[in-house]
Design a protein around this motif. Structure first.
Motif, PDB file in Angstrom:
ATOM      1  N   VAL A  47       0.924  -1.110   0.225  1.00 30.61           N
ATOM      2  CA  VAL A  47       0.007   0.004   0.105  1.00 30.61           C
ATOM      3  C   VAL A  47       0.833   1.490   0.067  1.00 30.61           C
ATOM      4  CG1 VAL A  47      -2.067  -1.127   1.223  1.00 30.61           C
ATOM      5  CG2 VAL A  47      -0.187  -0.057   2.618  1.00 30.61           C
ATOM      6  N   HIS A  48       2.284   1.012  -0.342  1.00 30.45           N
ATOM      7  CA  HIS A  48       2.985   2.208  -0.051  1.00 30.45           C
ATOM      8  C   HIS A  48       2.801   3.610  -0.818  1.00 30.45           C
ATOM      9  CE1 HIS A  48       5.255   1.027  -3.686  1.00 30.45           C
ATOM     10  NE2 HIS A  48       5.616   2.446  -3.834  1.00 30.45           N
ATOM     11  N   ASP A  49       2.002   3.275  -2.014  1.00 27.68           N
ATOM     12  CA  ASP A  49       1.612   4.503  -2.835  1.00 27.68           C
ATOM     13  C   ASP A  49       0.197   4.633  -2.758  1.00 27.68           C
ATOM     14  OD1 ASP A  49       4.068   5.490  -3.478  1.00 27.68           O
ATOM     15  OD2 ASP A  49       4.077   4.256  -5.446  1.00 27.68           O
ATOM     16  N   ILE A  50      -0.552   4.404  -1.779  1.00 25.67           N
ATOM     17  CA  ILE A  50      -1.822   4.501  -1.724  1.00 25.67           C
ATOM     18  C   ILE A  50      -2.229   5.948  -1.784  1.00 25.67           C
ATOM     19  CG2 ILE A  50      -2.387   4.643   0.683  1.00 25.67           C
ATOM     20  CD1 ILE A  50      -4.729   2.520   0.066  1.00 25.67           C
ATOM     21  N   GLY A  51      -1.474   6.898  -1.333  1.00 27.22           N
ATOM     22  CA  GLY A  51      -1.531   8.449  -1.316  1.00 27.22           C
ATOM     23  C   GLY A  51      -1.854   8.852  -2.729  1.00 27.22           C
ATOM     24  N   LYS A  52      -1.413   8.007  -3.844  1.00 25.81           N
ATOM     25  CA  LYS A  52      -1.298   8.636  -4.917  1.00 25.81           C
ATOM     26  C   LYS A  52      -2.987   8.703  -5.536  1.00 25.81           C
ATOM     27  CE  LYS A  52       3.147   8.065  -7.073  1.00 25.81           C
ATOM     28  NZ  LYS A  52       4.035   7.079  -7.802  1.00 25.81           N
ATOM     29  N   VAL A  53      -3.829   7.857  -4.870  1.00 24.92           N
ATOM     30  CA  VAL A  53      -5.213   7.975  -5.296  1.00 24.92           C
ATOM     31  C   VAL A  53      -5.674   9.380  -5.147  1.00 24.92           C
ATOM     32  CG1 VAL A  53      -5.738   5.503  -4.966  1.00 24.92           C
ATOM     33  CG2 VAL A  53      -6.233   7.109  -3.074  1.00 24.92           C
ATOM     34  N   ARG A  99       3.153  15.183  -2.022  1.00 28.00           N
ATOM     35  CA  ARG A  99       2.352  15.066  -0.824  1.00 28.00           C
ATOM     36  C   ARG A  99       2.030  13.573  -0.739  1.00 28.00           C
ATOM     37  NH1 ARG A  99      -1.016  19.495  -1.942  1.00 28.00           N
ATOM     38  NH2 ARG A  99      -2.825  18.234  -2.332  1.00 28.00           N
ATOM     39  N   HIS A 100       2.398  12.698  -1.725  1.00 28.21           N
ATOM     40  CA  HIS A 100       1.632  11.206  -1.574  1.00 28.21           C
ATOM     41  C   HIS A 100       1.673  10.567  -0.371  1.00 28.21           C
ATOM     42  CE1 HIS A 100       4.884   9.441  -3.964  1.00 28.21           C
ATOM     43  NE2 HIS A 100       4.521   8.461  -3.319  1.00 28.21           N
ATOM     44  N   PRO A 101       3.251  10.557   0.260  1.00 29.71           N
ATOM     45  CA  PRO A 101       3.305   9.815   1.544  1.00 29.71           C
ATOM     46  C   PRO A 101       2.570  10.068   2.764  1.00 29.71           C
ATOM     47  CG  PRO A 101       5.600  10.499   0.279  1.00 29.71           C
ATOM     48  CD  PRO A 101       4.406  11.173  -0.264  1.00 29.71           C
ATOM     49  N   GLU A 153       7.983   7.248   4.848  1.00 29.32           N
ATOM     50  CA  GLU A 153       9.603   7.917   4.618  1.00 29.32           C
ATOM     51  C   GLU A 153       9.928   6.828   3.190  1.00 29.32           C
ATOM     52  OE1 GLU A 153      11.237   6.157   8.066  1.00 29.32           O
ATOM     53  OE2 GLU A 153      10.446   7.878   9.220  1.00 29.32           O
ATOM     54  N   HIS A 154       9.294   6.472   2.490  1.00 31.40           N
ATOM     55  CA  HIS A 154       9.822   5.460   1.223  1.00 31.40           C
ATOM     56  C   HIS A 154      10.396   6.439   0.353  1.00 31.40           C
ATOM     57  CE1 HIS A 154       5.613   6.187  -0.631  1.00 31.40           C
ATOM     58  NE2 HIS A 154       6.458   5.997  -1.582  1.00 31.40           N
ATOM     59  N   HIS A 155      10.428   7.648   0.270  1.00 34.08           N
ATOM     60  CA  HIS A 155      10.869   8.434  -0.771  1.00 34.08           C
ATOM     61  C   HIS A 155      12.263   9.285  -0.060  1.00 34.08           C
ATOM     62  CE1 HIS A 155       8.763   7.966  -4.405  1.00 34.08           C
ATOM     63  NE2 HIS A 155       7.697   7.822  -3.635  1.00 34.08           N
ATOM     64  N   LEU A 156      12.615   8.990   1.171  1.00 30.20           N
ATOM     65  CA  LEU A 156      13.754   9.491   1.908  1.00 30.20           C
ATOM     66  C   LEU A 156      15.037   8.730   1.561  1.00 30.20           C
ATOM     67  CD1 LEU A 156      12.342  10.497   5.570  1.00 30.20           C
ATOM     68  CD2 LEU A 156      12.864  11.964   3.618  1.00 30.20           C
ATOM     69  N   ALA A 193      13.504  -0.924  -3.288  1.00 31.27           N
ATOM     70  CA  ALA A 193      12.649  -1.749  -4.283  1.00 31.27           C
ATOM     71  C   ALA A 193      12.008  -0.899  -5.155  1.00 31.27           C
ATOM     72  CB  ALA A 193      11.727  -2.730  -3.709  1.00 31.27           C
ATOM     73  N   ASP A 194      11.245   0.395  -4.616  1.00 31.04           N
ATOM     74  CA  ASP A 194      10.424   1.392  -5.279  1.00 31.04           C
ATOM     75  C   ASP A 194      11.399   2.063  -6.418  1.00 31.04           C
ATOM     76  OD1 ASP A 194       8.157   3.350  -5.238  1.00 31.04           O
ATOM     77  OD2 ASP A 194       9.947   4.482  -5.240  1.00 31.04           O
ATOM     78  N   PHE A 195      12.511   2.302  -6.052  1.00 32.27           N
ATOM     79  CA  PHE A 195      13.345   2.979  -7.023  1.00 32.27           C
ATOM     80  C   PHE A 195      13.669   2.045  -8.383  1.00 32.27           C
ATOM     81  CE2 PHE A 195      17.433   3.513  -9.262  1.00 32.27           C
ATOM     82  CZ  PHE A 195      17.156   4.730  -9.581  1.00 32.27           C
TER      83      PHE A 195
HETATM   84 FE   LIG Z   1       5.874   6.725  -3.738  1.00 36.67          FE
END
Ligand SMILES: [Fe+2]
Ligand SMILES: [Fe+2]
Length: 459
Positions: A244-250, A273-275, A301-304, A330-332
């Motif tokens: 669910v790490h990118d759920i903020g993108k909805v 803002r998505h995180p 913190e997944h983009h830090l 993994a995300d990158f």
């Molecule tokens: Fe993300």
């Protein structure tokens, strides 16, 4: 505090069982029935509610209240067994109660239906509709795919994609318990056959970028964590957080997410803002518990980066947590190896691995990068290679443990003149054929769609 919560969870479970057994024997006014109805109504109203609702679930022999596993003790063992048995008999995975919508009468009707129900799960749903039971949702237990490991992995992959989509779209049939169960299955399958599941991460943009990306990130994160010997409990938190790490993108408008050109400064601010949006969404839905407290930083913190870079900017004062560092890598990797509307030429897998190594220590955790590179192997899946036969192929599976590193499983995709062929699976550990060259282009740049290759691959 924990004892108090456990006690109340058990009160709720005991009342649930009492109603299931007593509701067809005693009238509604009988103290056994009315007392149990009181306990459950109180639990729904606020006693146990977390986030928007109260969920009782059973999965693989364990029971869960609001996604927290109920600890089995000598005193409650018999009740937990009865509950698991009752759910199994009904083919039930979970029951969700929505406060404000459940009435005492409706609750009584629901237990009468449940107690008398025999037959299919669909039949149970129809009976609940006919009787107008509001505010209560039942869901079947998660079906674990059967077959050989490759079939099971594919089925699980696509089932999970559907689940993530439903969850992101706010559908009631998707729940945290299911997402956690899927995270545990993914970890199990990775433990048994890492190469099979990691091979499926070449599937990109299937139906929708974000869902597919979240699943790939979960697989790659879990694979990495397994190599580090992470405990099962943490693995489930990591897998769930990654799914669910990118759920903020909805919450980000589609025209920004899918904009073909470069984002303006304001648009970029919205994306960043998505995180925070994701964390806010999950907080509302899951509430705070020991487990979500482990998961939430992974989402935030997944983009830090390690060197106080990345976003959210206000979090840059300290290094990201361990789960977030894993997801970050993994995300990158998945993001840069996937074509997007604004970037039709993604990194080749080899280029992505090189970038990770170049930024090991500043942006990415160096120990994790090392383990990730080892996991992806000599020829990461999705790499386009030239074979000693002159044919072109794409790596679809890295070699299993006992096989030399330079002998992956490939899909032969073109003959020696570059004429496309129907993808054919070739295990280089079993054939006198070798890799003689590696292309620095991604599959898309040479007109190949790895998703189609994977789905049409013949043995
Ligand atoms: Fe993300
Ligand atoms: Fe992501």
């Amino acid at each position: 505090m924990r004892d108090q919560v456990r006690f109340r969870e058990m009160d709720f479970i005991v009342a649930f069982l009492r109603l299931l057994r007593g509701v067809t024997v005693y009238p509604k006014s009988h103290p056994l029935v009315s007392g149990a109805l009181d306990v459950i109504m109180e639990a729904i109203r606020g006693g146990l509610k977390a986030g928007d609702s109260l969920i009782l679930a059973v999965n693989r022999g364990y029971s869960f209240v609001n996604a927290n596993r109920v600890e089995v003790t000598a005193e409650n063992y018999a009740f937990i067994r009865l509950l698991v048995q009752a759910f199994d008999d009904l083919g039930l995975g979970e029951v969700e109660f929505l406060p404000g919508s459940v009435t005492r009468d409706g609750l009584h009707r629901f237990f009468r239906i449940l107690a008398m129900h025999r037959g299919s799960f669909d039949g149970l749903l129809s009976r609940m509709d006919e009787e107008g039971v509001g505010g209560i949702f039942v869901r079947p237990c998660l079906q674990v795919p059967g077959g050989n490991i490759r079939d099971r992995a594919k089925k699980l992959y696509f089932q999970t994609l559907i689940l993530i989509k439903r969850y992101f779209e706010g559908e009631k049939s998707a729940s945290l318990v299911k997402i956690k169960a899927v995270a545990a299955y993914l970890a199990d399958l990775l433990r048994r056959s890492e190469e099979t599941l990691i091979g499926l991460t070449v599937i990109k943009n299937y139906d929708d970028y974000t869902y597919n990306h979240c699943l790939n990130v979960a697989i790659l994160s879990l694979g990495l964590a397994l190599r580090l010997g992470m405990s099962k409990k943490l693995l489930v938190s990591l897998g769930t957080g990654a799914l669910v790490h990118d759920i903020g993108k909805v919450r980000i408008p589609a025209e920004i997410i899918n904009k073909p050109g470069i984002l303006t400064e304001d648009e970029w601010k919205v994306v960043k803002r998505h995180p925070v949006e994701g964390l806010a969404f999950l907080l509302r839905r899951w509430g705070i518990s020991r487990e979500t407290a482990r998961m939430f930083p992974a989402v935030l913190e997944h983009h830090l980066g390690m060197s106080f870079s990345g976003y959210p900017e206000f979090m840059r004062r300290k290094a990201p947590g361990f789960l977030a560092r894993i997801i970050h890598i993994a995300d990158f990797y998945d993001a840069v190896t996937t074509p997007r509307v604004y970037n039709k030429s993604p990194f080749s897998p080899v280029e992505a691995v090189e970038f990770l190594m170049d930024h090991s220590g500043d942006r990415f955790d160096p120990v994790l990068v090392k383990a990730f590179v080892q996991m992806m192997g000599f020829y990461p899946v999705g790499t386009v290679v030239r074979l000693s036969t002159g044919e072109w192929a794409m790596v679809v599976e890295k070699p299993s443990e006992a096989v030399p590193l330079d002998r992956p499983v490939v899909a032969v995709v073109a003959d020696d003149r570059g004429v496309p062929l129907r993808p054919r699976r070739l295990d280089l550990s079993e054939e006198p054929v070798e890799v003689v060259g590696v292309s620095d282009q991604s599959p898309w740049e040479i007109g190949l769609d790895p998703t189609q290759v994977t789905l049409t691959l013949s043995e």
